[in-house]
Design a protein around this motif. Structure first.
Motif, PDB file in Angstrom:
ATOM      1  N   ILE A 325       0.826  -1.213   0.000  1.00 19.17           N
ATOM      2  CA  ILE A 325       0.000   0.000   0.000  1.00 19.17           C
ATOM      3  C   ILE A 325       0.856   1.257   0.000  1.00 19.17           C
ATOM      4  N   CYS A 326       0.589   2.137  -0.936  1.00 21.55           N
ATOM      5  CA  CYS A 326       1.278   3.425  -1.000  1.00 21.55           C
ATOM      6  C   CYS A 326       0.177   4.478  -0.900  1.00 21.55           C
ATOM      7  N   THR A 327      -0.432   4.863  -2.025  1.00 21.94           N
ATOM      8  CA  THR A 327      -1.601   5.734  -1.950  1.00 21.94           C
ATOM      9  C   THR A 327      -2.697   5.005  -1.174  1.00 21.94           C
ATOM     10  N   ALA A 328      -3.291   5.700  -0.194  1.00 27.74           N
ATOM     11  CA  ALA A 328      -4.364   5.087   0.599  1.00 27.74           C
ATOM     12  C   ALA A 328      -5.653   5.888   0.386  1.00 27.74           C
ATOM     13  N   GLY A 485       8.825  14.686  -7.633  1.00 26.51           N
ATOM     14  CA  GLY A 485       9.104  13.752  -8.710  1.00 26.51           C
ATOM     15  C   GLY A 485       8.371  12.442  -8.509  1.00 26.51           C
ATOM     16  N   SER A 486       7.916  11.853  -9.612  1.00 30.26           N
ATOM     17  CA  SER A 486       7.186  10.594  -9.638  1.00 30.26           C
ATOM     18  C   SER A 486       5.723  10.749  -9.215  1.00 30.26           C
ATOM     19  N   CYS A 487       5.349  11.888  -8.639  1.00 32.07           N
ATOM     20  CA  CYS A 487       3.989  12.019  -8.102  1.00 32.07           C
ATOM     21  C   CYS A 487       3.069  12.854  -8.985  1.00 32.07           C
ATOM     22  N   ALA A 546      -5.660   1.890  -6.494  1.00 28.92           N
ATOM     23  CA  ALA A 546      -4.410   2.646  -6.324  1.00 28.92           C
ATOM     24  C   ALA A 546      -3.405   2.029  -7.276  1.00 28.92           C
ATOM     25  N   GLY A 547      -2.291   2.738  -7.502  1.00 29.34           N
ATOM     26  CA  GLY A 547      -1.269   2.203  -8.384  1.00 29.34           C
ATOM     27  C   GLY A 547      -0.775   0.853  -7.905  1.00 29.34           C
ATOM     28  N   SER A 548      -0.559   0.742  -6.594  1.00 29.41           N
ATOM     29  CA  SER A 548      -0.059  -0.518  -6.035  1.00 29.41           C
ATOM     30  C   SER A 548      -1.015  -1.668  -6.359  1.00 29.41           C
ATOM     31  N   GLN A 549      -2.298  -1.388  -6.336  1.00 30.87           N
ATOM     32  CA  GLN A 549      -3.289  -2.429  -6.602  1.00 30.87           C
ATOM     33  C   GLN A 549      -3.325  -2.775  -8.088  1.00 30.87           C
ATOM     34  N   GLY A 550      -3.031  -1.779  -8.937  1.00 34.70           N
ATOM     35  CA  GLY A 550      -2.889  -2.044 -10.367  1.00 34.70           C
ATOM     36  C   GLY A 550      -1.701  -2.960 -10.618  1.00 34.70           C
ATOM     37  N   GLU A 551      -0.602  -2.703  -9.905  1.00 32.42           N
ATOM     38  CA  GLU A 551       0.583  -3.570 -10.036  1.00 32.42           C
ATOM     39  C   GLU A 551       0.216  -4.991  -9.656  1.00 32.42           C
ATOM     40  N   TYR A 552      -0.472  -5.090  -8.531  1.00 28.52           N
ATOM     41  CA  TYR A 552      -0.861  -6.403  -8.025  1.00 28.52           C
ATOM     42  C   TYR A 552      -1.750  -7.124  -9.047  1.00 28.52           C
ATOM     43  N   ALA A 579      13.793   0.683  -8.975  1.00 24.65           N
ATOM     44  CA  ALA A 579      12.329   0.609  -9.005  1.00 24.65           C
ATOM     45  C   ALA A 579      11.687   1.180  -7.749  1.00 24.65           C
ATOM     46  N   HIS A 580      10.457   1.611  -7.915  1.00 27.43           N
ATOM     47  CA  HIS A 580       9.630   2.036  -6.798  1.00 27.43           C
ATOM     48  C   HIS A 580       9.421   0.842  -5.874  1.00 27.43           C
ATOM     49  N   GLY A 581       9.402   1.106  -4.571  1.00 26.85           N
ATOM     50  CA  GLY A 581       9.300   0.024  -3.602  1.00 26.85           C
ATOM     51  C   GLY A 581       8.056  -0.833  -3.742  1.00 26.85           C
ATOM     52  N   THR A 582       6.968  -0.236  -4.258  1.00 26.08           N
ATOM     53  CA  THR A 582       5.737  -1.027  -4.396  1.00 26.08           C
ATOM     54  C   THR A 582       5.944  -2.190  -5.355  1.00 26.08           C
ATOM     55  N   ASN A 583       6.827  -2.025  -6.351  1.00 22.96           N
ATOM     56  CA  ASN A 583       7.025  -3.082  -7.345  1.00 22.96           C
ATOM     57  C   ASN A 583       7.440  -4.381  -6.667  1.00 22.96           C
ATOM     58  N   VAL A 655       5.273  -2.779 -17.445  1.00 23.56           N
ATOM     59  CA  VAL A 655       5.767  -1.402 -17.486  1.00 23.56           C
ATOM     60  C   VAL A 655       4.969  -0.579 -16.477  1.00 23.56           C
ATOM     61  N   ASP A 656       5.624  -0.184 -15.390  1.00 23.61           N
ATOM     62  CA  ASP A 656       4.995   0.663 -14.379  1.00 23.61           C
ATOM     63  C   ASP A 656       4.671   1.995 -15.051  1.00 23.61           C
ATOM     64  N   GLY A 657       3.396   2.357 -15.068  1.00 22.45           N
ATOM     65  CA  GLY A 657       2.959   3.541 -15.813  1.00 22.45           C
ATOM     66  C   GLY A 657       2.892   4.816 -14.996  1.00 22.45           C
ATOM     67  N   ALA A 658       3.541   4.832 -13.827  1.00 23.75           N
ATOM     68  CA  ALA A 658       3.457   6.030 -12.989  1.00 23.75           C
ATOM     69  C   ALA A 658       4.004   7.266 -13.703  1.00 23.75           C
ATOM     70  N   ASN A 659       4.931   7.039 -14.646  1.00 19.04           N
ATOM     71  CA  ASN A 659       5.521   8.185 -15.345  1.00 19.04           C
ATOM     72  C   ASN A 659       4.860   8.453 -16.695  1.00 19.04           C
ATOM     73  N   LEU A 679      -1.738   2.418 -14.616  1.00 21.28           N
ATOM     74  CA  LEU A 679      -1.653   3.876 -14.691  1.00 21.28           C
ATOM     75  C   LEU A 679      -2.044   4.405 -13.325  1.00 21.28           C
ATOM     76  N   ASN A 680      -1.670   5.638 -13.047  1.00 21.09           N
ATOM     77  CA  ASN A 680      -2.131   6.270 -11.817  1.00 21.09           C
ATOM     78  C   ASN A 680      -2.990   7.459 -12.251  1.00 21.09           C
ATOM     79  N   LEU A 681      -4.303   7.285 -12.186  1.00 23.81           N
ATOM     80  CA  LEU A 681      -5.163   8.396 -12.617  1.00 23.81           C
ATOM     81  C   LEU A 681      -4.979   9.596 -11.697  1.00 23.81           C
ATOM     82  N   HIS A 682      -4.485   9.348 -10.467  1.00 17.59           N
ATOM     83  CA  HIS A 682      -4.218  10.449  -9.534  1.00 17.59           C
ATOM     84  C   HIS A 682      -2.862  11.082  -9.791  1.00 17.59           C
ATOM     85  N   LYS A 683      -2.158  10.649 -10.787  1.00 18.87           N
ATOM     86  CA  LYS A 683      -0.940  11.353 -11.186  1.00 18.87           C
ATOM     87  C   LYS A 683      -1.205  11.964 -12.556  1.00 18.87           C
ATOM     88  N   THR A 684      -1.164  11.118 -13.578  1.00 13.70           N
ATOM     89  CA  THR A 684      -1.255  11.627 -14.947  1.00 13.70           C
ATOM     90  C   THR A 684      -2.607  12.240 -15.288  1.00 13.70           C
TER      91      THR A 684
HETATM   92  C1  LIG Z   1       3.292   6.376  -7.264  1.00 14.61           C
HETATM   93  C2  LIG Z   1       4.036   5.233  -7.790  1.00 14.61           C
HETATM   94  C3  LIG Z   1       3.604   3.911  -7.552  1.00 14.61           C
HETATM   95  C4  LIG Z   1       2.494   3.550  -6.574  1.00 14.61           C
HETATM   96  O1  LIG Z   1       1.262   4.090  -6.863  1.00 14.61           O
HETATM   97  P1  LIG Z   1       0.172   4.337  -5.727  1.00 14.61           P
HETATM   98  O2  LIG Z   1      -0.980   4.864  -6.478  1.00 14.61           O
HETATM   99  O3  LIG Z   1       0.739   5.309  -4.771  1.00 14.61           O
HETATM  100  O4  LIG Z   1      -0.133   3.038  -5.069  1.00 14.61           O
HETATM  101  C5  LIG Z   1       4.296   2.891  -8.171  1.00 14.61           C
HETATM  102  N1  LIG Z   1       5.358   3.134  -8.972  1.00 14.61           N
HETATM  103  C6  LIG Z   1       5.825   4.398  -9.183  1.00 14.61           C
HETATM  104  C7  LIG Z   1       7.019   4.611 -10.062  1.00 14.61           C
HETATM  105  C8  LIG Z   1       5.185   5.479  -8.597  1.00 14.61           C
HETATM  106  O5  LIG Z   1       5.641   6.715  -8.786  1.00 14.61           O
END
Ligand SMILES: *Cc1c(COP(=O)(O)O)cnc(C)c1O
Length: 932
Positions: A325-328, A485-487, A546-552, A579-583, A655-659, A679-684
């Protein structure tokens, strides 16, 4: 000429852009793409499926038309989702207030005291109501909270048994998410009627719910005692409103308690977002997943809040993290906590009694057809062969009931249920009112919510001021640029936000009949199509919240794909060191073993090491997870070779789509080698960060993985395997934000946004490089949409750390960039396209001024342990306190003069370690504030 929405969303105008391009030495915005990205992946196609851009007022009209095709019925379906009456002061003061919703996760606690206090209230509310000792500050939903409770019990229990026992009367979505989580971890889920006692055998954990899915209220005291005797730990799912009346799980021996706080003022929203909760005994506090707010002290010895036990964060623990869990769900947790604050213990109890009373009235009238004697809000009725007819009749009266099966109907009452609703329900059953004569279910004797946070703000004036006082302590996007960065902290436009509180979106039950949610379905369909086009994939699921759940979900699809081909030996997941720790945490959750791939000195993935690792593991390779552009902020030129090498060995490419903010309209991961991305709709895509959530983390896949996208037991159209969230479409009620953004930007606007974001990052890199060296650039000296400033040499020479710079930025009125990720001792800056050049320049000048301050420390003008950087941040209190520092008070608080609006940090530098040693994670007694 009127300005388009894109002109309002994108910060730099054409003059600004000319200056930016001049500094980075590129002749046009278009030329940036060719210069920064490898030619082999440039691909501007696919976006022609997006409709042409429209204005803010046009989008609101289109949304209204979509909304009109939804039917807002009275929901009495239950199953974990209840209508609720959000106090209007909280709707406007929190949900619709940019000071709250545009904030970031409180990793810089000195400028986040407002939301940290609100989250501490949330934790206190949960631990008081559940009778547990510690609660974390939100889970993604009830079902994932249950799954996290399961894995927590497993970590906490020495039992060797792989078996986990669940009561058969838990919500179907809870069981589905538990089953998904259990399988890859080798946990065997056994379902039984625990009302009849514990079945034979050994179990590491037991899970039950109160009330059950059928509404039944069981006293689990004996079950818990016998489970403990057998060496099993117990988690109880509990409805917080019911707990105002009945003895809470913490008082009958439960080890963990989980659930949702949705009915505390958070609209159902077709399934989300809502804050789940998880609470445990003190001895398990260090096992808690997610975020935990704790109390500590600042440099002046004053009480201050910050996230506790941050060392457990995935960035540090990676594959050993307690969860991914990252974004909650911060914004919703705050809403629920304030709801409790506004009503107080007596108000909540009155609501609970009223809900229960209505359920009793229904049960009394239905007499012997009622299945369970003891219930709180939900009545299960046996009507052999008549259930469908009754549900249809009720629907014609504007009420949705729960069709359990052909013979049973469930009726759930909530805060919004009226006498008229009760009458309509009874009419559907052809029953007449009777005076209820049930025994009371009330047996709670302990107090709760006695802290002043829950007794002081009972009038609207007081609540209004409390919310304002808290948000004034924080830096959110409504005050200044947040260069994380990354957010991707970009504009969350008002027009995008408006629809989320419309009843046609917010008051929909996730299991409402399909013909009542046509507008939502069509919006979901649009988004799936648009996001697939933008990313170059074939199918998209919006279920992960959340992004972490998309990864999962994405890794789960890879796992299921390999298994479907008989490749059950593929269990290695390659992850670059950057890599981001969630990966890593996500990979472990799907049963994969993480192998770290090295990076070259220039930051790129080391292809030689990659080839060696592939050769080492050959047959066992399941996947690689890369981020593109990389977390180092560069477009790696060998990405296609990398993907090919993995594919040749039979692995899949994640491919982690956070960027993605650096790719939209320029390149498509589904076309340059990815098999799956989140993807992270709360980022991009403009969903605000909400102070640390909500988010939406759609997972996108190529066609061979489509059949492995998340299903849901109550959404037949999705299939029923691989459920990752409680609701079929996750946090559906915030999808209008992304839909509006794409609708208003159109293909050209989106592409221009990406190019501007890249231009702006390169401008910052050029301006700051001589002051703070930019760590990595691509082949032609360009960065992508963010850049890493390397402070390690400076720290070595002067003793000034990234922490000092981050805290000092608060004195200048800015939120710090991302600290020490992905490289320790660095700052990662991402301006996004939304910041105009004036603000970007102000930030650069602040950084340059800070560099000059560092040089004074380096030159010995200021001692390393007493200078404006180490002393930062400075509060208003510094102006009146005794002052014996080698720099002036004016330098301390007005480093850039008095022209820029001043943000006054609420506290001085916080001592995190002190708080971790003395863990206090609920509201401190009011005496702790004396003298403050
Ligand atoms: C933000 C981010 C995540 C995690 O996404 P959450 O929505 O916070 O769970 C994973 N990978 C990268 C590179 C990120 O920047």
């Amino acid at each position: 000429m009127t300005r388009s929405f894109a002109d309002r969303h994108i910060g730099p105008d054409s003059d600004d852009l000319a200056r930016i391009l001049g500094v980075i030495g590129v002749e046009s915005l278009e030329a940036i793409a060719e210069k920064a990205l490898p030619a082999s992946i440039l691909d501007g196609s696919g976006l022609d499926v997006l409709p042409p851009a429209i204005s803010e007022h046009e989008v609101l009209a289109e949304l209204a038309a979509l909304a009109a095709t939804n039917t807002v019925a009275t929901s009495m379906i239950g199953l974990g989702y209840y209508d609720t009456l959000t106090p209007p002061v909280l709707v406007r003061g929190i949900l619709e207030n940019p000071a709250w919703y545009t904030a970031y996760t409180p990793y810089q606690p000195e400028i986040s005291q407002g939301r940290l206090e609100a989250l501490l209230n949330f934790q206190t509310m949960v631990s008081d109501l559940t009778g547990m000792e510690v609660a974390n500050s939100s889970m993604l939903d009830e079902a994932t909270a249950a799954a996290e409770a399961m894995t927590l019990l497993r970590r906490a229990n020495k039992s060797k048994s792989p078996r986990f026992l669940v009561d058969k009367d838990i919500f179907p979505q809870t069981l589905a998410v538990i089953a998904t989580r259990a399988e890859p971890l080798g946990i065997e889920v056994v379902s039984a009627d625990l009302g009849a006692g514990l079945p034979d055998g050994e179990f590491f954990g037991v899970l039950a719910q109160v009330p059950g899915a059928s509404g039944r209220v069981v006293d689990w005291t004996d079950l818990i005692a016998s489970a403990h005797e057998r060496g099993a730990l117990v988690a109880i799912g509990a409805d917080l409103l019911a707990l105002t009346l009945v003895t809470p799980p913490g008082e009958i021996g439960a080890d963990a308690c989980f659930g949702t706080t949705q009915r505390f003022g958070v609209p159902m929203g077709f399934g989300g977002p809502h804050a789940g909760y998880l609470a445990v005994r003190n001895k398990h506090a260090r096992q808690l997943p997610g975020r935990l707010v704790g109390v500590s002290v600042d440099a002046d010895g004053d009480l201050a809040y910050r996230l506790a036990l941050q060392t457990r964060e995935q960035h540090i623990r990676r594959e050993k993290a307690t969860s991914n869990i990252c974004t909650a769900q911060v914004l919703l947790a705050i809403l629920a906590a304030m709801y409790a604050s506004y009503h107080g213990a007596d108000g909540l109890k009155a609501i609970a009694r009223q809900v229960h009373r209505r359920a009793e009235e229904i049960a009394a009238a239905l007499g012997s057809a009622v299945v369970h004697e003891s219930f709180f809000d939900t009545v299960l009725v046996a009507v052999p062969g008549r259930a469908e007819g009754i549900v249809a009749d009720a629907r014609s009266r504007g009420i949705n009931l729960h069709l359990v099966d052909a013979d049973h109907v469930g009726i759930s009452c909530d805060e919004a249920t009226t006498d008229a609703h009760v009458d309509a329900v009874l009419a559907a059953f052809g029953a007449a009112r009777q005076e209820p004569t049930f025994e009371s279910i009330e047996n709670r004797t302990s107090d709760y919510l006695t802290h002043p946070a829950f007794t002081r703000h009972r009038t609207e004036t007081s609540m209004l001021r409390y919310l304002r006082a808290l948000s004034d302590k924080d830096i959110a996007l409504d005050r200044s640029m947040i260069p994380l960065g990354s957010c991707t902290m970009k504009l969350n436009a008002t027009a995008e936000m408006e629809a989320i509180t419309w009843p046609e979106f917010s008051r929909m039950h996730p299991f409402a009949p399909a013909d009542q949610v046509a507008g939502l379905r069509s919006m979901i369909q649009d988004l799936e199509t648009w996001l697939a086009a933008i990313t170059g994939y074939d199918a998209v699921s919006l279920q992960p919240n959340a992004g972490s759940q998309g990864e999962y979900a994405g890794l789960l699809a890879i796992r299921r794909y390999h298994l479907s081909r008989g490749d059950d030996h593929r269990d290695i997941c390659l992850i670059p060191s950057s890599a981001h720790g969630t990966n890593a945490a996500s990979a472990v959750m799907v049963g994969l073993r993480v192998e770290v791939v090295k990076c070259r000195p220039n930051g790129d993935v080391d292809l030689d090491d990659l080839r060696a690792k592939i050769a080492d593991h050959a047959e066992r390779l399941a996947a690689i997870m890369i981020t593109y552009p990389s977390t180092h902020g560069v477009y790696e030129h060998e990405v296609s070779e990398l993907c090919a090498a993995v594919h040749d060995a039979g692995g899949q490419v994640y491919v982690d789509g956070a960027n993605l903010n650096a790719l939209v309209g320029l390149a498509r991961p589904g076309k340059f080698g990815g098999d799956v991305s989140h993807l992270n709709l709360h980022k991009t895509f403009c969903i605000p960060h909400g102070g640390g959530g909500p988010g939406v983390g759609p997972v996108a896949v190529r066609s061979h993985l489509t059949e492995f996208l998340p299903g849901h037991p109550l959404a037949p159209e999705l299939g029923d395997e691989g459920t990752v969230s409680a609701a079929p479409y996750g946090s559906a009620s915030i999808l209008p934000i992304t839909w509006s953004y794409i609708r208003m930007m159109g293909a050209d606007g989106l592409r221009r946004a990406t190019l501007t974001a890249i231009a702006s990052a390169n401008y910052i890199a050029r301006r700051l490089d001589e002051h703070f060296p930019v760590l990595y650039t691509g082949e032609n000296g360009m960065v992508a949409h963010e850049c890493i400033l390397d402070l390690r040499e400076i720290t070595k020479r002067t003793g000034v750390t990234v922490d000092d710079v981050a805290k000092r930025l608060a004195d200048y009125g800015f939120h710090a960039p991302t600290m020490s990720f992905p490289v320790a001792g660095t700052l990662m800056v991402e301006p996004t396209e939304s910041e105009n050049l004036d603000e970007v320049d102000e930030f650069c000048e602040a950084m340059i001024a800070i560099r000059a301050e560092i040089d004074k420390v380096g030159a010995g003008d200021w001692p390393v342990d007493d200078n404006p950087l180490r002393g930062a941040p400075h509060t208003a209190g510094c102006l009146v306190a005794e002052w014996n520092h080698p720099y002036s008070r004016e330098t301390a608080v007005f480093p850039r003069g008095k022209s820029r609006p001043k943000v006054w940090p609420a506290v001085r530098r916080i001592d995190g370690a002190h708080g971790d040693r003395n863990l206090v994670c609920s509201c401190p007694p009011i005496s702790a504030f004396s003298g403050m």
